[in-house]
Write a protein that holds these residues in place. Structure first.
Motif, PDB file in Angstrom:
ATOM      1  N   PHE A  63       0.731  -1.292   0.351  1.00  0.00           N
ATOM      2  CA  PHE A  63      -0.240  -0.398  -0.317  1.00  0.00           C
ATOM      3  C   PHE A  63       1.188   1.275   0.042  1.00  0.00           C
ATOM      4  CE2 PHE A  63      -2.935  -2.712   1.789  1.00  0.00           C
ATOM      5  CZ  PHE A  63      -3.733  -2.868   1.090  1.00  0.00           C
ATOM      6  N   SER A  64       0.402   2.344  -0.721  1.00  0.00           N
ATOM      7  CA  SER A  64       1.345   3.454  -0.363  1.00  0.00           C
ATOM      8  C   SER A  64       2.108   4.299   0.443  1.00  0.00           C
ATOM      9  CB  SER A  64       0.501   5.116  -1.577  1.00  0.00           C
ATOM     10  OG  SER A  64      -0.506   4.752  -0.706  1.00  0.00           O
ATOM     11  N   GLY A  65       2.662   4.383   0.381  1.00  0.00           N
ATOM     12  CA  GLY A  65       3.368   4.674   2.565  1.00  0.00           C
ATOM     13  C   GLY A  65       4.386   3.687   3.007  1.00  0.00           C
ATOM     14  N   ASN A  66       4.007   2.224   2.343  1.00  0.00           N
ATOM     15  CA  ASN A  66       5.578   1.396   3.036  1.00  0.00           C
ATOM     16  C   ASN A  66       5.848   0.556   2.111  1.00  0.00           C
ATOM     17  OD1 ASN A  66       2.759   0.537   5.187  1.00  0.00           O
ATOM     18  ND2 ASN A  66       1.335   1.687   3.997  1.00  0.00           N
ATOM     19  N   GLY A  67       6.344  -0.229   2.434  1.00  0.00           N
ATOM     20  CA  GLY A  67       7.371  -0.671   1.339  1.00  0.00           C
ATOM     21  C   GLY A  67       8.110   0.995   0.673  1.00  0.00           C
ATOM     22  N   ASN A  68       9.024   0.315  -0.773  1.00  0.00           N
ATOM     23  CA  ASN A  68       9.276   0.682  -1.267  1.00  0.00           C
ATOM     24  C   ASN A  68       7.554   1.580  -2.410  1.00  0.00           C
ATOM     25  OD1 ASN A  68      11.478   0.444  -1.280  1.00  0.00           O
ATOM     26  ND2 ASN A  68      11.771  -1.613  -1.749  1.00  0.00           N
ATOM     27  N   LYS A  72       3.580   8.494   1.238  1.00  0.00           N
ATOM     28  CA  LYS A  72       4.050   8.799   2.881  1.00  0.00           C
ATOM     29  C   LYS A  72       3.515   8.037   4.323  1.00  0.00           C
ATOM     30  CE  LYS A  72       4.500  14.220   2.841  1.00  0.00           C
ATOM     31  NZ  LYS A  72       4.375  15.655   3.552  1.00  0.00           N
ATOM     32  N   TYR A  73       3.945   7.774   5.080  1.00  0.00           N
ATOM     33  CA  TYR A  73       3.719   6.405   5.960  1.00  0.00           C
ATOM     34  C   TYR A  73       2.247   7.137   6.817  1.00  0.00           C
ATOM     35  CZ  TYR A  73       3.188   3.136  10.009  1.00  0.00           C
ATOM     36  OH  TYR A  73       2.783   2.507  11.286  1.00  0.00           O
ATOM     37  N   THR A  74       2.793   8.362   7.474  1.00  0.00           N
ATOM     38  CA  THR A  74       1.861   9.051   8.636  1.00  0.00           C
ATOM     39  C   THR A  74       0.499   9.365   7.073  1.00  0.00           C
ATOM     40  OG1 THR A  74       2.847  11.434   7.516  1.00  0.00           O
ATOM     41  CG2 THR A  74       3.746  10.314   9.271  1.00  0.00           C
ATOM     42  N   GLU A  75       0.757   8.959   5.636  1.00  0.00           N
ATOM     43  CA  GLU A  75      -0.884   9.350   5.486  1.00  0.00           C
ATOM     44  C   GLU A  75      -1.336   7.995   5.119  1.00  0.00           C
ATOM     45  OE1 GLU A  75       0.257  11.811   2.088  1.00  0.00           O
ATOM     46  OE2 GLU A  75       0.786  13.177   3.685  1.00  0.00           O
ATOM     47  N   SER A  76      -0.526   6.662   5.294  1.00  0.00           N
ATOM     48  CA  SER A  76      -0.906   5.791   5.161  1.00  0.00           C
ATOM     49  C   SER A  76      -2.478   4.808   5.995  1.00  0.00           C
ATOM     50  CB  SER A  76       0.198   4.605   4.911  1.00  0.00           C
ATOM     51  OG  SER A  76      -0.791   3.524   4.776  1.00  0.00           O
ATOM     52  N   THR A  77      -4.023   5.148   5.717  1.00  0.00           N
ATOM     53  CA  THR A  77      -4.801   4.489   6.225  1.00  0.00           C
ATOM     54  C   THR A  77      -6.053   3.472   5.253  1.00  0.00           C
ATOM     55  OG1 THR A  77      -6.107   6.265   5.065  1.00  0.00           O
ATOM     56  CG2 THR A  77      -5.120   7.083   6.861  1.00  0.00           C
ATOM     57  N   ILE A  78      -6.842   2.977   5.775  1.00  0.00           N
ATOM     58  CA  ILE A  78      -8.008   2.098   5.265  1.00  0.00           C
ATOM     59  C   ILE A  78      -8.082   2.860   4.215  1.00  0.00           C
ATOM     60  CG2 ILE A  78      -9.778   0.754   5.559  1.00  0.00           C
ATOM     61  CD1 ILE A  78      -7.573  -0.354   7.307  1.00  0.00           C
ATOM     62  N   SER A 150       2.749   5.099  19.580  1.00  0.00           N
ATOM     63  CA  SER A 150       3.229   5.234  18.919  1.00  0.00           C
ATOM     64  C   SER A 150       3.364   5.678  17.106  1.00  0.00           C
ATOM     65  CB  SER A 150       4.598   6.309  19.003  1.00  0.00           C
ATOM     66  OG  SER A 150       5.158   5.278  18.910  1.00  0.00           O
ATOM     67  N   GLN A 151       3.095   3.631  16.650  1.00  0.00           N
ATOM     68  CA  GLN A 151       4.091   3.823  15.445  1.00  0.00           C
ATOM     69  C   GLN A 151       1.971   4.247  14.686  1.00  0.00           C
ATOM     70  OE1 GLN A 151       5.343  -0.382  15.202  1.00  0.00           O
ATOM     71  NE2 GLN A 151       7.167   0.079  16.271  1.00  0.00           N
ATOM     72  N   LEU A 152       1.514   4.192  14.662  1.00  0.00           N
ATOM     73  CA  LEU A 152       0.271   3.958  14.554  1.00  0.00           C
ATOM     74  C   LEU A 152      -0.156   5.579  14.011  1.00  0.00           C
ATOM     75  CD1 LEU A 152      -2.851   1.651  15.966  1.00  0.00           C
ATOM     76  CD2 LEU A 152      -1.035   1.064  14.074  1.00  0.00           C
ATOM     77  N   SER A 153       0.091   6.416  13.109  1.00  0.00           N
ATOM     78  CA  SER A 153      -0.066   7.989  13.185  1.00  0.00           C
ATOM     79  C   SER A 153      -1.377   8.045  13.755  1.00  0.00           C
ATOM     80  CB  SER A 153       0.048   7.779  11.529  1.00  0.00           C
ATOM     81  OG  SER A 153      -1.120   7.594  10.304  1.00  0.00           O
ATOM     82  N   GLU A 154      -1.454   9.391  13.006  1.00  0.00           N
ATOM     83  CA  GLU A 154      -2.963  10.287  13.538  1.00  0.00           C
ATOM     84  C   GLU A 154      -3.626  10.040  12.564  1.00  0.00           C
ATOM     85  OE1 GLU A 154      -3.854  11.165  16.954  1.00  0.00           O
ATOM     86  OE2 GLU A 154      -1.641  10.216  17.770  1.00  0.00           O
TER      87      GLU A 154
END
Length: 239
Positions: A63-68, A72-78, A150-154
């Motif tokens: 998924f976007s923001g994960n792996g390669n 941004k990981y902080t924008e990765s959501t369901i 804290s690994q889970l973004s807001e």
């Protein structure tokens, strides 16, 4: 790569790997990972290898923001994952593939929400699927197996709270659906899967795997692979 660059609506390229199956089988098993995972997570990788060895093509992606994958990981959501998955499905269909989706954890949540409105998915498989997203977000601090909340973004936490639960939308899913959950899952309770079965016994199958944890560690992953291969084999024919 078979499908070239796969880009989501935000213009972000999604990293994926393709495992070719039999030439006469146009079904493609798309696999999405769970929280803090990616397409190369051991569970995802082994499942991909096992299924493709039986003749079905597999596309595993991050998924976007994960792996390669870009983003941004902080924008990765369901909710963003839904957009990512639909971009993958679109590309598979453009190339004549018939998509089957398998998701693990929150990746299964994405699959449920897409499966409820996207008729292009032929079959659905959920591994330790997260259904009660708001409850999960509230309880996660109490889970001993989660070391760093804290690994889970807001953004992700807010999205989990907003979705609340997939149960109402899941009623729209009428395609065959396999749900597998470990009896020793300490992250997502088995009830998240078992509660999706009543009134849909003819189209949905639940397998509660004894002694299996959330990640289907050890010998459990081989058992999961066998269950999935057998279930799909009984329902599809090469096309």
């Amino acid at each position: 790569m078979k499908y070239g660059r796969i880009i989501n609506e935000m213009g972000e390229a999604l990293d994926y790997s393709y495992h070719s199956g039999a030439e006469n089988n146009h079904y493609v098993l798309i696999i999405g990972h769970g929280l803090d995972g990616n397409k190369d997570t051991p569970l995802i990788l082994e499942l991909s290898n096992k299924v493709s060895s039986e003749g079905m093509s597999v596309l595993r992606f991050s998924f976007s923001g994960n792996g390669n994958s870009q983003g941004k990981y902080t924008e990765s959501t369901i909710s963003k994952g839904i957009i990512d998955l639909q971009a993958v499905i679109t590309r598979v269909c453009e190339q004549g593939g018939r998509p089957i989706y398998l998701g693990h954890g929150s990746g299964a949540t994405v699959g449920t929400l897409v499966g409820a409105k996207d008729s292009r998915i032929q079959f659905l498989v959920s591994l330790a699927g997260l259904a009660e997203t708001k409850k999960f977000c509230m309880n996660i601090l109490n889970l001993e197996s989660v070391d760093d909340n804290s690994q889970l973004s807001e953004n992700l936490k807010e999205d989990l709270r907003k979705i609340k639960s997939v149960y109402s939308l899941s009623a729209s899913i009428l395609i065959p659906w396999l749900l597998i959950h470990g009896s020793e899952d300490k992250i997502v309770p088995v009830t998240d899967s078992s509660s999706l079965i009543p009134n849909f016994e003819e189209t949905r199958d639940l397998v509660e795997l004894p002694n299996a944890d959330h990640f289907f560690s050890g010998e459990s992953v081989a058992k999961v692979s066998g269950i999935i291969i057998d279930w799909l084999g009984k329902r599809i024919q090469p096309c």
